[in-house]
Design a protein around this motif. Sequence first.
Motif, short mmCIF file in Angstrom:
data_model
loop_
_atom_site.label_atom_id
_atom_site.label_comp_id
_atom_site.label_asym_id
_atom_site.label_seq_id
_atom_site.Cartn_x
_atom_site.Cartn_y
_atom_site.Cartn_z
N LYS A 116 -5.40 -6.11 -36.91
CA LYS A 116 -6.08 -7.00 -36.03
C LYS A 116 -7.31 -6.66 -35.79
N GLN A 143 0.75 -4.75 -34.59
CA GLN A 143 0.78 -4.72 -33.22
C GLN A 143 1.23 -3.50 -32.81
N CYS A 206 -7.33 -8.28 -28.19
CA CYS A 206 -6.34 -8.46 -29.13
C CYS A 206 -5.04 -7.59 -28.81
N HIS A 207 -5.33 -6.14 -28.51
CA HIS A 207 -4.13 -5.37 -28.17
C HIS A 207 -3.72 -5.70 -27.01
N TYR A 210 -1.03 -8.92 -26.88
CA TYR A 210 0.34 -8.85 -27.36
C TYR A 210 1.26 -7.67 -26.44
N TRP A 354 5.58 -11.32 -34.94
CA TRP A 354 4.18 -11.07 -34.99
C TRP A 354 3.67 -11.66 -36.11
N GLY A 359 -1.46 -13.18 -34.10
CA GLY A 359 -2.70 -12.65 -34.06
C GLY A 359 -3.87 -13.56 -33.77
N GLY A 362 -4.39 -13.03 -30.11
CA GLY A 362 -5.18 -12.18 -29.56
C GLY A 362 -6.84 -12.25 -30.07
#
Length: 386
Positions: A116, A143, A206-207, A210, A354, A359, A362
């Motif tokens: 990602k 993720q 992005c982290h 999720y 995921w 994605g 994110g």
Amino acid sequence: MTGLKERSVGIVMNGVTGRMGYRQHLVRSILAIREQGGLAMPDGTVIRPEPILVGRSEAKLAAIAQRHRLDNWTTDLDAALSDSSAEIYFDAQVTSRRAESVRKAVAAGLHVYTEKPIAEDTETALELARVAASAGVKVGVVQDKLFLPGLRKLKRLVDGGFFGRILSVRGEFGYWVFEGSWQEAQRPSWNYRAEDGGGIIIDMFCHWRYVLEDIFGPVRSVQALAATHIPERVDEQGRTYTCTADDAAYGIFELDGGVVAQINSSWATRVFRDELVEFQVDGTEGSAVAGLRRCRVQHRSVTPKPVWNPDLPATEDFRSQWQEVPDNAEFDNGFKAQWELFLKHVVNDEPFPWDFLAGARGVQLAELGLRSAREGRRIAVDELTL
């Protein structure tokens, strides 16, 4: 392995000369799976991943291949994608090069697993998801934070109802990245150039999407303040450059159920925590502090009653009043654990939630975070659909 059926899976691994691509994905995931004898399936089949290394530097690729006794490597992505043994394409390149390579892999009929963010903007991320869905290939996005021992223990607490009604989440992430002058920087220079896809919001939001979504609930709004605390750094060639990307971000996220999450992310902070990332979760029945590996709790029944008195020194050791959450399980490397799930998804059609739409969510939060920082306001996070 006598009597077992072996199933080889060729994996085109693009970007293995980079830090994450090499250490976490090649060495600690794919090669680790090979070293353990492969990945056993319920029917007795053993999956054996066969890496096909791809990168831009012939010298670096040759050195990696020699070090690990691998003989299938190339600087030609098209040649790797046309390899008859290739079933999966993996991408750990810089973000700006990812979308084009993923499109090529999908066109070649390969399943795709990628780092990602999957793209530089939400529309491109959704377009990749649509292209992959149309082609009928299986896709996944890394993720890794969900597989950290500390966060797995935290998820266990949430699922078990430990917190009662969750009120808030406070996260602290980051460390001091040296400027590259008197000490070498421990992150690549492109991270600090927006034109090359750098910036802590595009990286870390992005982290956080999720993490918040999988453990606590959907994100409904974001308000962010971005900063470039260090205006100049020195690159890998010893040249001073202007930092055009944010190196710190201070975000507030509203979740379902009235939960408020506040997460600070910074590459310009010195660590006074037990771990590089920590989350404190407060609920009506108890609280927890979770990091990469540890998780500690304090239940309502044993919560002390401190009294504010700035005229006297503190007499309580607040840290000692928390209880350690036991492992109760063996925790493997998080990247390796997710790789194993994706391999099972490809070979045996086992669930893998995921996907590219995850994605894209994110990327969406990162985009909205940057927009919030520019406009100085809270922004709603809408549902994404293909």
